[in-house]
Design a protein around this motif. Structure first.
Motif, PDB file in Angstrom:
ATOM      1  N   MET A 202       1.190  18.449   7.560  1.00 23.23           N
ATOM      2  CA  MET A 202       1.342  17.725   6.298  1.00 23.23           C
ATOM      3  C   MET A 202       1.940  16.334   6.512  1.00 23.23           C
ATOM      4  SD  MET A 202       2.499  20.703   3.573  1.00 23.23           S
ATOM      5  CE  MET A 202       3.429  21.751   4.711  1.00 23.23           C
ATOM      6  N   LEU A 203       1.271  15.326   5.956  1.00 19.08           N
ATOM      7  CA  LEU A 203       1.704  13.935   6.062  1.00 19.08           C
ATOM      8  C   LEU A 203       2.243  13.405   4.733  1.00 19.08           C
ATOM      9  CD1 LEU A 203      -1.351  12.558   8.093  1.00 19.08           C
ATOM     10  CD2 LEU A 203       0.800  13.500   8.980  1.00 19.08           C
ATOM     11  N   ALA A 204       1.888  14.068   3.619  1.00 18.02           N
ATOM     12  CA  ALA A 204       2.367  13.645   2.296  1.00 18.02           C
ATOM     13  C   ALA A 204       2.441  14.870   1.402  1.00 18.02           C
ATOM     14  CB  ALA A 204       1.447  12.591   1.689  1.00 18.02           C
ATOM     15  N   PHE A 205       3.442  14.871   0.503  1.00 23.64           N
ATOM     16  CA  PHE A 205       3.714  16.027  -0.351  1.00 23.64           C
ATOM     17  C   PHE A 205       4.170  15.492  -1.701  1.00 23.64           C
ATOM     18  CE2 PHE A 205       5.975  20.026  -1.457  1.00 23.64           C
ATOM     19  CZ  PHE A 205       5.040  20.955  -1.024  1.00 23.64           C
ATOM     20  N   SER A 206       3.335  15.630  -2.731  1.00 25.39           N
ATOM     21  CA  SER A 206       3.605  14.971  -4.006  1.00 25.39           C
ATOM     22  C   SER A 206       4.750  15.639  -4.767  1.00 25.39           C
ATOM     23  CB  SER A 206       2.352  14.973  -4.873  1.00 25.39           C
ATOM     24  OG  SER A 206       2.106  16.258  -5.401  1.00 25.39           O
ATOM     25  N   ARG A 207       5.216  14.919  -5.804  1.00 26.17           N
ATOM     26  CA  ARG A 207       6.294  15.463  -6.635  1.00 26.17           C
ATOM     27  C   ARG A 207       5.830  16.725  -7.356  1.00 26.17           C
ATOM     28  NH1 ARG A 207       9.631  11.201  -9.977  1.00 26.17           N
ATOM     29  NH2 ARG A 207      10.191  10.748  -7.808  1.00 26.17           N
ATOM     30  N   ALA A 208       4.565  16.751  -7.816  1.00 31.79           N
ATOM     31  CA  ALA A 208       4.039  17.948  -8.476  1.00 31.79           C
ATOM     32  C   ALA A 208       3.975  19.123  -7.498  1.00 31.79           C
ATOM     33  CB  ALA A 208       2.652  17.663  -9.054  1.00 31.79           C
ATOM     34  N   ALA A 209       3.710  18.834  -6.219  1.00 34.29           N
ATOM     35  CA  ALA A 209       3.700  19.888  -5.206  1.00 34.29           C
ATOM     36  C   ALA A 209       5.105  20.448  -4.998  1.00 34.29           C
ATOM     37  CB  ALA A 209       3.143  19.351  -3.889  1.00 34.29           C
ATOM     38  N   GLU A 210       6.108  19.570  -5.050  1.00 36.35           N
ATOM     39  CA  GLU A 210       7.494  20.027  -4.938  1.00 36.35           C
ATOM     40  C   GLU A 210       7.828  20.990  -6.074  1.00 36.35           C
ATOM     41  OE1 GLU A 210       9.913  16.384  -2.811  1.00 36.35           O
ATOM     42  OE2 GLU A 210       9.516  16.219  -4.963  1.00 36.35           O
ATOM     43  N   ALA A 211       7.422  20.633  -7.295  1.00 36.03           N
ATOM     44  CA  ALA A 211       7.705  21.481  -8.450  1.00 36.03           C
ATOM     45  C   ALA A 211       6.938  22.800  -8.373  1.00 36.03           C
ATOM     46  CB  ALA A 211       7.345  20.741  -9.736  1.00 36.03           C
TER      47      ALA A 211
ATOM     48  N   ALA B 161      -0.707  19.173  -8.001  1.00 39.48           N
ATOM     49  CA  ALA B 161      -0.068  19.083  -6.686  1.00 39.48           C
ATOM     50  C   ALA B 161      -1.038  18.446  -5.697  1.00 39.48           C
ATOM     51  CB  ALA B 161       0.352  20.472  -6.218  1.00 39.48           C
ATOM     52  N   MET B 162      -0.525  17.539  -4.889  1.00 41.67           N
ATOM     53  CA  MET B 162      -1.373  16.792  -3.945  1.00 41.67           C
ATOM     54  C   MET B 162      -0.696  16.801  -2.578  1.00 41.67           C
ATOM     55  SD  MET B 162      -2.505  12.801  -4.244  1.00 41.67           S
ATOM     56  CE  MET B 162      -2.932  11.839  -2.795  1.00 41.67           C
TER      57      MET B 162
ATOM     58  N   ARG C 149       0.832  -1.209   0.000  1.00 41.12           N
ATOM     59  CA  ARG C 149       0.000   0.000   0.000  1.00 41.12           C
ATOM     60  C   ARG C 149       0.862   1.253   0.000  1.00 41.12           C
ATOM     61  NH1 ARG C 149      -3.446  -3.211   3.301  1.00 41.12           N
ATOM     62  NH2 ARG C 149      -2.440  -2.448   5.212  1.00 41.12           N
ATOM     63  N   LYS C 150       1.967   1.214   0.734  1.00 39.64           N
ATOM     64  CA  LYS C 150       2.872   2.370   0.763  1.00 39.64           C
ATOM     65  C   LYS C 150       3.465   2.621  -0.617  1.00 39.64           C
ATOM     66  CE  LYS C 150       4.273   2.277   5.639  1.00 39.64           C
ATOM     67  NZ  LYS C 150       5.413   2.078   6.583  1.00 39.64           N
ATOM     68  N   LEU C 151       3.863   1.551  -1.292  1.00 39.58           N
ATOM     69  CA  LEU C 151       4.434   1.709  -2.626  1.00 39.58           C
ATOM     70  C   LEU C 151       3.391   2.244  -3.607  1.00 39.58           C
ATOM     71  CD1 LEU C 151       6.568  -1.561  -2.858  1.00 39.58           C
ATOM     72  CD2 LEU C 151       7.422   0.792  -2.675  1.00 39.58           C
ATOM     73  N   HIS C 152       2.166   1.745  -3.478  1.00 41.82           N
ATOM     74  CA  HIS C 152       1.091   2.216  -4.337  1.00 41.82           C
ATOM     75  C   HIS C 152       0.816   3.696  -4.101  1.00 41.82           C
ATOM     76  CE1 HIS C 152      -3.246   2.795  -5.414  1.00 41.82           C
ATOM     77  NE2 HIS C 152      -2.815   2.201  -6.516  1.00 41.82           N
ATOM     78  N   PHE C 153       0.770   4.088  -2.835  1.00 41.30           N
ATOM     79  CA  PHE C 153       0.524   5.489  -2.488  1.00 41.30           C
ATOM     80  C   PHE C 153       1.663   6.373  -2.993  1.00 41.30           C
ATOM     81  CE2 PHE C 153       0.482   8.992   0.759  1.00 41.30           C
ATOM     82  CZ  PHE C 153      -0.665   9.605   0.285  1.00 41.30           C
ATOM     83  N   ARG C 154       2.896   5.836  -2.881  1.00 41.49           N
ATOM     84  CA  ARG C 154       4.058   6.594  -3.341  1.00 41.49           C
ATOM     85  C   ARG C 154       3.997   6.808  -4.858  1.00 41.49           C
ATOM     86  NH1 ARG C 154       6.725  10.280  -1.277  1.00 41.49           N
ATOM     87  NH2 ARG C 154       6.422  11.254  -3.305  1.00 41.49           N
ATOM     88  N   SER C 155       3.527   5.785  -5.576  1.00 42.75           N
ATOM     89  CA  SER C 155       3.415   5.926  -7.031  1.00 42.75           C
ATOM     90  C   SER C 155       2.388   6.985  -7.395  1.00 42.75           C
ATOM     91  CB  SER C 155       3.051   4.582  -7.664  1.00 42.75           C
ATOM     92  OG  SER C 155       1.708   4.227  -7.379  1.00 42.75           O
ATOM     93  N   ILE C 156       1.309   7.084  -6.598  1.00 41.36           N
ATOM     94  CA  ILE C 156       0.305   8.126  -6.831  1.00 41.36           C
ATOM     95  C   ILE C 156       0.923   9.499  -6.612  1.00 41.36           C
ATOM     96  CG2 ILE C 156      -1.854   9.127  -5.977  1.00 41.36           C
ATOM     97  CD1 ILE C 156      -2.781   6.288  -5.345  1.00 41.36           C
TER      98      ILE C 156
END
Length: 386
Positions: free
Chosen positions: A44-53, A34-35, A20-27
């Motif tokens: 904040m518990l999660a910060f997506s790659r698009a959010a970083e950009a 940005a998510m 599940r962690k790997l699946h969430f990481r892929s999302i």
């Protein structure tokens, strides 16, 4: 002949924790917008790659930080208030609804975003997932379109004014020339006081008066035409019209971070209106409200509709929580050149009144019990009957 390898499909709910962690990481790595995931306290518990950009922060920098560090101005405080209010009252102000707010990048750059938040309850706790889209280019395009439209409207008005001035001069030339000629003749006749001359003098003065009245009638009709204007009436859905007006009112404004809430008495309310003209009324009223709340810390604006009344009219309110209108301005506020702004011309509300009355409605200023100012105008509800 060898058999093809068989693929085993594992249902998502049967994945182990690592899966599940790997699946969430892929999302998080692939979602285009940005998510950001937070808990009920806004951490904040999660910060997506698009959010970083988008924001210029790394995931490591953001995890464990309060999400309001990404907000700007009033939206920083308002975001926490929205979450806190939802947790205590269950009233949704942004969760599941969405809102345009101002955000801040790592380098301090402020920019508008479209923020949508979803919720998930896990036991006694909540998780909130924010999806964020940068609106900078969209608003630039909208601003440029608006500027081009304003330029076209300005050019059209100049052309119309020139045509109208030429037509007015032509129409007024004849009666005014006649007035001048009759008065000159009357002046010459004053030197001959015999009865026959007096009768000619009386006729000349009467004709001069008649031509003067004719000139006044030309001006009166012209004023009536200008004030009435032309209205392209059609069936209009209020919700998208008001949402567009709210978005346009935020473009290139110093107070664009003031929250504007939309409340609809009827979800799919329709009215008979010229959408461009009515949007101009709403934009003007919202911008006036923004200007009136300069320096108000908890500034907020509410745009709401009321259910149709017995006469078949829908009322639209634009309310603020500012200092309110001075008593002496309430009666004169819709007159041309009446303004409370140091740099204002005092024509905006006069134009709004002309537009609303051309639609058969009325507009007025109201002081609600809680303070501030509400401008209420009415439009005829569309019943769908012919």
């Amino acid at each position: 002949m060898t058999d093809k390898p068989r693929t085993t499909h594992v249902p998502l709910n049967e994945l182990d924790e690592q899966g599940r962690k790997l699946h969430f990481r892929s999302i998080l790595d692939s979602v285009p917008d940005a998510m950001i995931v937070t808990d009920e306290s806004g951490v904040m518990l999660a910060f997506s790659r698009a959010a970083e950009a988008l924001f210029g922060y790394t995931q490591q920098e953001m995890l464990g930080q309060p999400v309001n560090v990404l907000m700007a101005g009033r939206d920083r405080a308002n975001h926490d208030n929205y979450i806190g209010n939802y947790m205590t009252t269950g009233k949704r102000q942004i969760i599941g609804i969405g809102r345009v707010v101002m955000a801040a990048k790592a380098d301090g750059t402020l920019f508008p975003i479209d923020l949508k938040i979803g919720e998930a309850r896990i036991g006694e706790h909540f998780l909130f997932t924010a999806f964020i889209r940068d609106l900078t280019e969209q608003q630039r395009a909208e601003l440029r379109i608006q500027e081009m439209q304003s330029e076209l409207v300005h050019f059209s008005r100049l052309s119309a004014v020139g045509t109208m001035a030429s037509a007015l001069a032509h129409e007024l030339n004849q009666p005014l020339t006649a007035v001048a000629n009759y008065l000159e003749a009357s002046r010459d006749l004053l030197d001959s006081p015999d009865p026959e001359t007096k009768e000619i003098l009386r006729e000349a003065l009467s004709e001069a008066a008649r031509q003067a009245v004719r000139a006044g009638e030309i001006v009166r009709k012209l004023r009536s035409y200008v004030s009435r204007g032309e209205v392209d009436m059609r069936t209009v859905h209020l919700r998208p019209l008001l949402l567009d007006a709210i978005a346009l009112s935020r473009i290139s404004r110093d107070h664009a971070d003031i929250p504007v809430n939309l409340e609809l008495a009827v979800a799919d309310q329709r009215v008979q209106a010229d959408p461009i003209q009515v949007q101009q009324v709403v934009i003007n009223l919202i911008r006036n409200a923004m200007d009136a709340m300069d320096g108000v810390d908890d500034a907020r604006i509410r745009v709401r509709t009321l259910s149709p009344d017995e006469a078949g009219f829908v009322a639209i309110d634009v309310c603020d929580n500012g200092p309110g209108l001075p008593a002496e301005m309430k009666e004169a506020i819709f007159k041309p050149f009446a303004t409370t702004k140091s740099q204002g011309m005092g024509l905006g509300l006069s134009i709004c009144q002309t537009i609303v009355e051309a639609h058969g409605g009325e507009i007025r200023a109201i002081t609600p019990p809680e303070g501030g100012t509400c401008f209420r105008f009415t439009l005829r509800a569309d019943t769908g009957k012919t």
